[in-house]
Design an enzyme around this catalytic site. Structure first.
Site, mmCIF file in Angstrom:
data_model
loop_
_atom_site.group_PDB
_atom_site.id
_atom_site.type_symbol
_atom_site.label_atom_id
_atom_site.label_comp_id
_atom_site.label_asym_id
_atom_site.label_seq_id
_atom_site.Cartn_x
_atom_site.Cartn_y
_atom_site.Cartn_z
ATOM 1 N N CYS A 55 40.851 38.683 44.307
ATOM 2 C CA CYS A 55 41.122 37.868 43.449
ATOM 3 C C CYS A 55 42.774 37.293 43.606
ATOM 4 O O CYS A 55 43.372 36.154 43.102
ATOM 5 C CB CYS A 55 41.382 38.266 41.685
ATOM 6 S SG CYS A 55 42.191 40.050 42.075
ATOM 7 N N ASP A 67 40.901 44.375 45.142
ATOM 8 C CA ASP A 67 41.608 43.876 44.400
ATOM 9 C C ASP A 67 43.181 45.438 44.257
ATOM 10 O O ASP A 67 42.525 46.204 45.175
ATOM 11 C CB ASP A 67 41.313 43.854 42.366
ATOM 12 C CG ASP A 67 42.489 43.111 41.574
ATOM 13 O OD1 ASP A 67 43.477 42.524 42.383
ATOM 14 O OD2 ASP A 67 42.530 43.567 40.319
HETATM 15 N N1 NVA Z 1 44.226 43.798 38.457
HETATM 16 C C1 NVA Z 1 45.565 42.788 39.109
HETATM 17 C C2 NVA Z 1 44.801 41.572 38.877
HETATM 18 C C3 NVA Z 1 46.080 41.075 38.593
HETATM 19 C C4 NVA Z 1 45.419 38.944 39.217
HETATM 20 C C5 NVA Z 1 46.107 42.863 37.637
HETATM 21 O O1 NVA Z 1 45.637 43.247 36.520
HETATM 22 O O2 NVA Z 1 47.548 43.292 37.754
HETATM 23 N N1 CP Z 2 44.445 35.778 40.279
HETATM 24 C C1 CP Z 2 44.848 36.059 39.476
HETATM 25 O O1 CP Z 2 44.426 35.283 38.729
HETATM 26 O O2 CP Z 2 46.453 35.171 40.076
HETATM 27 P P1 CP Z 2 47.559 35.244 39.193
HETATM 28 O O3 CP Z 2 48.318 36.654 39.195
HETATM 29 O O4 CP Z 2 48.983 34.807 40.542
HETATM 30 O O5 CP Z 2 47.631 33.705 38.203
#
Ligand code: NVA
Ligand code: CP
Length: 314
Positions: A272, A233
């Protein structure tokens, strides 16, 4: 027991989805079973209006592509409708309390609320104060809907979850937390490989270890060795400021061809999304033949339709 031998009951003993810490293995298997069915029905064009006439309110205090679109489309395909509520546009963004917001929503016949925000305690407060099921669409601490779609993808590829080694590489963040819980509860072997100072929360690790096999390490070679799933991620999650120390600490944990080579021959790569090519992952890996990122993104739709159906039908 793996998912193959599980006899679905069509119901779960849960009112909300705040974190997978509260979910049993059976609850998770119910979701995966229904998600698989809903995916099949959708592909065959079979109507599946399990939530006909129901309304899902969606509160967003952070940006989103996948979560917003998959929940909106998901509730529509189930015969219901959604309300998109950006916290910048509703009074929550001007200081109205979560409690008052919950009580007001409860008076308008809202059947469920999905919330994406910062503090996990706000999601819990919404669940306490409202008279509707609450679904966590990401907080600083957890991303349960993502983890459900992730393990669904792993199951589709390998036909099993038990004993599959999944290695998360990078910042020990919300996504890592939910993956550890989902993996531990479904018998996977989860390795969280993070540089020192960026490990997952010790409390979440302790909780996950009560249910399954979790390793936290900074040794990338050992973590990647023989893994069937490599996952990463972004370096900086939403709400976190870019800082040089963290960037330098995470740089050696990039998932690139050399790291992928250490994994099992049939390993898949998951993320993700959104991704930053050249930072946490190289383009050859994320766009390469072992990447399953778009199946994973698609499975957000099916897994969340299952979650909504199980929580909002009650
Ligand atoms: N770890 C990331 C996931 C985004 C889907 C965030 O929290 O920005
Ligand atoms: N992976 C995920 O939650 O993507 P978004 O931030 O685009 O919703």
């Amino acid at each position: 027991m793996d998912l193959h031998n599980y006899k679905p009951k069509g119901t779960i003993l849960q009112r909300h989805l705040l974190s997978l810490a509260d979910y049993s293995r059976n609850d998770i298997y119910e979701i995966l079973h229904l998600a698989k069915l809903l995916k099949l029905w959708q592909k065959k064009g079979k109507k599946h209006e399990l939530l006909k006439g129901k309304t899902l309110a969606m509160i967003f205090a952070k940006s989103s592509t996948r979560t917003r679109i998959s929940f909106e489309q998901g509730i529509r395909q189930l015969g219901g409708q959604s309300l998109f509520l950006s916290s910048a546009d509703i009074q929550l963004g001007r200081g109205e309390t979560i409690g008052d917001t919950a009580k007001v929503l409860s008076r308008y016949g809202i059947d469920g609320v999905m919330i994406r925000t910062f503090k996990q305690s706000d999601v819990e407060e919404l669940a306490r104060a409202g008279d509707f099921p609450v679904i966590n669409g990401l907080t600083d601490d957890f991303h349960p809907c993502q983890a459900l779609a992730d393990i669904m993808t792993v199951y589709e590829v390998f036909g099993a979850l038990a004993d599959v080694k999944l290695t998360f590489i990078g910042d020990g963040n919300n996504v890592a937390h939910s993956l550890m819980l989902a993996g531990a509860k479904t018998g996977m072997e989860v390795v969280c490989c993070c540089p020192k100072g960026h490990e997952p929360s010790p409390q979440v690790v302790e909780t996950a270890r009560k249910f399954g096999h979790i390793t936290v390490t900074d040794n990338l070679d050992e973590a990647a060795a023989d893994a069937r799933v490599l996952y990463t991620d972004v370096f900086f999650s939403m709400g976190q400021a870019d800082d040089r120390e963290k960037r330098e600490a995470l740089a050696p944990y990039q998932v690139n061809a050399a790291v992928l080579k250490k994994a099992a021959k049939d390993a898949i790569f998951l993320h993700c999304l959104p991704a930053h090519r050249g930072e946490e992952v190289t383009a050859d890996v994320i766009d390469g033949p072992q990447s399953r990122i778009f199946d994973e993104a698609e499975n957000r739709l099916h897994a969340q339709k299952a979650v909504m159906s199980l929580l909002m039908r009650q």
